[in-house]
Every structure is written in C-alpha cells, then in structure tokens.
Design an enzyme around this catalytic site. Structure first.
Site, mmCIF file in Angstrom:
data_model
loop_
_atom_site.group_PDB
_atom_site.id
_atom_site.type_symbol
_atom_site.label_atom_id
_atom_site.label_comp_id
_atom_site.label_asym_id
_atom_site.label_seq_id
_atom_site.Cartn_x
_atom_site.Cartn_y
_atom_site.Cartn_z
ATOM 1 N N VAL A 1 -5.489 -4.557 -0.948
ATOM 2 C CA VAL A 1 -4.351 -3.718 -0.604
ATOM 3 C C VAL A 1 -3.111 -4.522 -0.202
ATOM 4 C CG1 VAL A 1 -4.849 -3.469 1.870
ATOM 5 C CG2 VAL A 1 -3.802 -1.569 0.613
ATOM 6 N N TYR A 2 -3.272 -5.807 0.096
ATOM 7 C CA TYR A 2 -2.117 -6.605 0.498
ATOM 8 C C TYR A 2 -1.155 -6.753 -0.680
ATOM 9 C CZ TYR A 2 -4.924 -8.107 4.566
ATOM 10 O OH TYR A 2 -5.690 -8.142 5.706
ATOM 11 N N SER A 3 0.046 -6.236 -0.505
ATOM 12 C CA SER A 3 1.062 -6.260 -1.562
ATOM 13 C C SER A 3 0.539 -5.655 -2.863
ATOM 14 C CB SER A 3 1.577 -7.683 -1.803
ATOM 15 O OG SER A 3 2.337 -8.127 -0.706
ATOM 16 N N ASP A 4 -0.302 -4.618 -2.725
ATOM 17 C CA ASP A 4 -0.835 -3.904 -3.902
ATOM 18 C C ASP A 4 -1.491 -4.843 -4.903
ATOM 19 O OD1 ASP A 4 0.091 -1.486 -2.877
ATOM 20 O OD2 ASP A 4 2.041 -1.692 -3.841
#
Length: 344
Positions: free
Chosen positions: A61-64
């Site tokens: 989920v970090y920066s998609d």
C-alpha cells in the site's frame, strides 16, 4: 551492527531495519516523510548495506505499490540472498470489492503482485498489515501456510494486532501445524509504551519477536521538540491529518520524557534520537527497529544508535520518566508482584 533472531525462527536480522515508506512518489500520506526514487533510493540502500543493515521493510500500500517497485530496483545490483525483505498486505490496493483484506482471494493476488513489483522470487517476511475482522482467521493462515510451502514466502508476521487476536492466530496455527507468526510489527517508543501491557508479555511467552515501527514517537523524539523550544515550522505534526493518523501524546508527558532523554544525552554525548533508539534496543522481544530518513544525514544519525548501550541506571531513569498508568486489568495485576512479577 548486531544481528538478532527474528522471534522463534532461525532467521537473523540486523537490529536496525530500513523502512522504505519514503520510496516512490504516489503517496499524499508519505510525502510528509519525504519521497525518493531512482539513484537517490539506491544510494540510501547502499548506505544501509554498508552500515550492516540486511533487513528492508515495505508494503504493497505504500505509494500504491511504488515503494515495492523502487525498493526492488534499488537492490537489483546486490546479492538477494544476503538481504531480508519484508512487505505487507491487508489495506485497500485497488477499487474492486475484494481489493482489501485477508481473504484467500485477496492474499493470493497480493503475494503475486508484491513478488512482481519487488522483482524477486520470494518474500522473506510477509506481514498481515492490520486486523481483518471479516475474514476467518483459518482462511488467512491456511493461505499463508500454502504460500510458505510453495516457497513464495519464508516467514509470516502480523502488525497492529491486539494480544487476543495474535494469541488466537498462534493457537490456530499450532492446532493445524501451519506456519506461525514469528514477528509482530508494532508501535513502541518512550512516549508510547502501551505495547508493554499485553503484546510484550505475549511475545516473551510465545517467542514472537518485535519489529518496532515509529520508534521516535511519530517524530516527537527527533530532538526538535522540547519544553524550551518552539514547535518546528517544518514538521509532519503541523498537518492535522498526520496528527489524527498517529498516536496521541499529551504535551506535558512529552516534555517530561524529553527532559529525561536530554539529560542522558548530555551525559553520554549522544543525541535525543540516539538515546531513544538505544533504549528500545535493550527492551524485551525487540528483534529490530525500523528506521527511515528524509536525507542521508538523518539516516547516518540513526546508525549511531547502535554499538553502545545505556547503563542500567540510565535505562531506569528513562523507564521512570516515561511510565504511565496502565489500563485495566494491568494496573490491578501490578499491585501484586508476589505472583505477577513477570507482568511488571
């Protein structure tokens, strides 16, 4: 750099772990930490490796997904077998009805997606990033165990679980002979010691290691905040959304803790962050501390937290300055040390 066993496993990880939440450029949330990619990210990874760090942490989920991609590109020139890569799944990544959670459907897709973005054949440590109360625990653990058997995952961990949720998961894994969570990634700091009430004793009892996130108390223990300093104008704590997303700390409690840290920093010739991190490294169950840095200078500063130890007297001073009244039933149990000494 010291290397420690990751919970009840034979995997040795560096006592400092680099958190790649700042890698990528697609995140409104992480922009407060500073975002980087390309040569800058590769340089950060090389600095970590040169300092002895072998453990790198990210999440889908970090920066998609961009954080995983940038991390994968940044380690491509290194010996993959010498690195320990951790990533996570649970939070929403996509707009579909099943693009979140810990269902078999979502986890299989998440694992394949992370492997592709990281450019690797396996994930060393795969965390469940948050509790999913809608999916049966058996479904999640069965899926993770199959991934371990297939060689796509080496070890599993959890993050942000309560004590009963983690204990129930361990019990189910024990019942069916499935892979167990060997590590919990948890918030823990000198101004956030709730972890000690339940999760730390559980970790000691069941041999679950701890990977500490936000060890500097959501940027409050960076040395920029103290009783006699004005609040810095450039800080994530100036953003109301960032404040709402993080742990709550009363100003007076923060200042009391920082007063004690500053006194010990003066005694030792160390900085406030160095003292704060070193205290954590001496706490039970802590396998590794996840650090970051907006710049090379910040990163190198964090490296200085290792290679020395606070004295028992200094540890006690910090313990006393940072303690708070425990929630029930812990405050009651602690009144009877004759039988509950291990809970203190």
């Amino acid at each position: 750099m010291e290397y420690r066993l990751l919970g009840n496993s034979g995997l040795r990880v560096s006592e400092l772990c680099f958190g790649a939440g700042t890698f990528g450029r697609n995140s409104e949330f992480f922009k407060e930490w500073g975002l980087m990619e390309g040569d800058a990210a590769k340089r950060i990874v090389d600095l970590c490796v040169d300092a002895g760090i072998n453990f790198f942490d990210t999440a889908d989920v970090y920066s998609d997904g961009e954080s995983e991609k940038v991390l994968g590109e940044s380690i491509r020139h290194l010996d993959r077998g010498q690195l320990v890569i951790g990533t996570k799944a649970t939070f929403r990544l996509g707009k579909g009805i099943n693009d979140a959670g810990q269902s078999r459907h979502h986890l299989i897709r998440s694992i394949e997606g992370s492997l592709k973005r990281l450019g690797t054949d396996y994930i060393d440590v795969y965390y469940m990033h948050e509790v999913d109360a809608m999916t049966p625990i058996e479904e999640t653990l069965y899926t993770l165990n199959r991934a371990v058997e297939e060689g796509k995952i080496r070890y599993i961990g959890c993050s942000n679980f309560s004590g009963w949720q983690l204990m129930k998961s361990l019990s189910i894994s024990e019942r069916y002979g499935w892979a167990k969570y060997v590590v919990q990634q948890s918030y823990y700091s000198l101004i956030g010691r709730d972890f000690e009430w339940e999760l730390m004793p559980l970790g000691q009892s069941e041999k679950v290691g701890t990977a500490v996130w936000s060890p500097l108390g959501w940027a409050r223990l960076t040395g920029k905040y103290s009783r006699n300093k004005p609040k810095p104008t450039t800080s994530r704590l100036n953003d109301e959304k960032m404040i709402a997303a993080g742990p709550k700390v009363a100003d007076e409690h923060l200042y009391n803790v920082v007063d004690a840290i500053e006194a010990i920093a003066q005694e030792t010739g160390k900085s406030v962050p160095e003292v704060s991190l070193n205290w954590l490294l001496q706490r039970p169950t802590v396998s590794t501390i996840i650090i970051g840095g907006r710049s090379e200078e910040q990163l190198k500063q964090n490296f200085k937290a290792v290679g020395w130890k606070l004295t028992p007297e200094q540890m006690t001073k910090l313990d006393e300055a940072s303690k708070v009244i425990a929630a029930y039933p812990y405050w009651h149990q602690r009144q009877f040390p004759e039988r509950n000494h291990d809970l203190l």
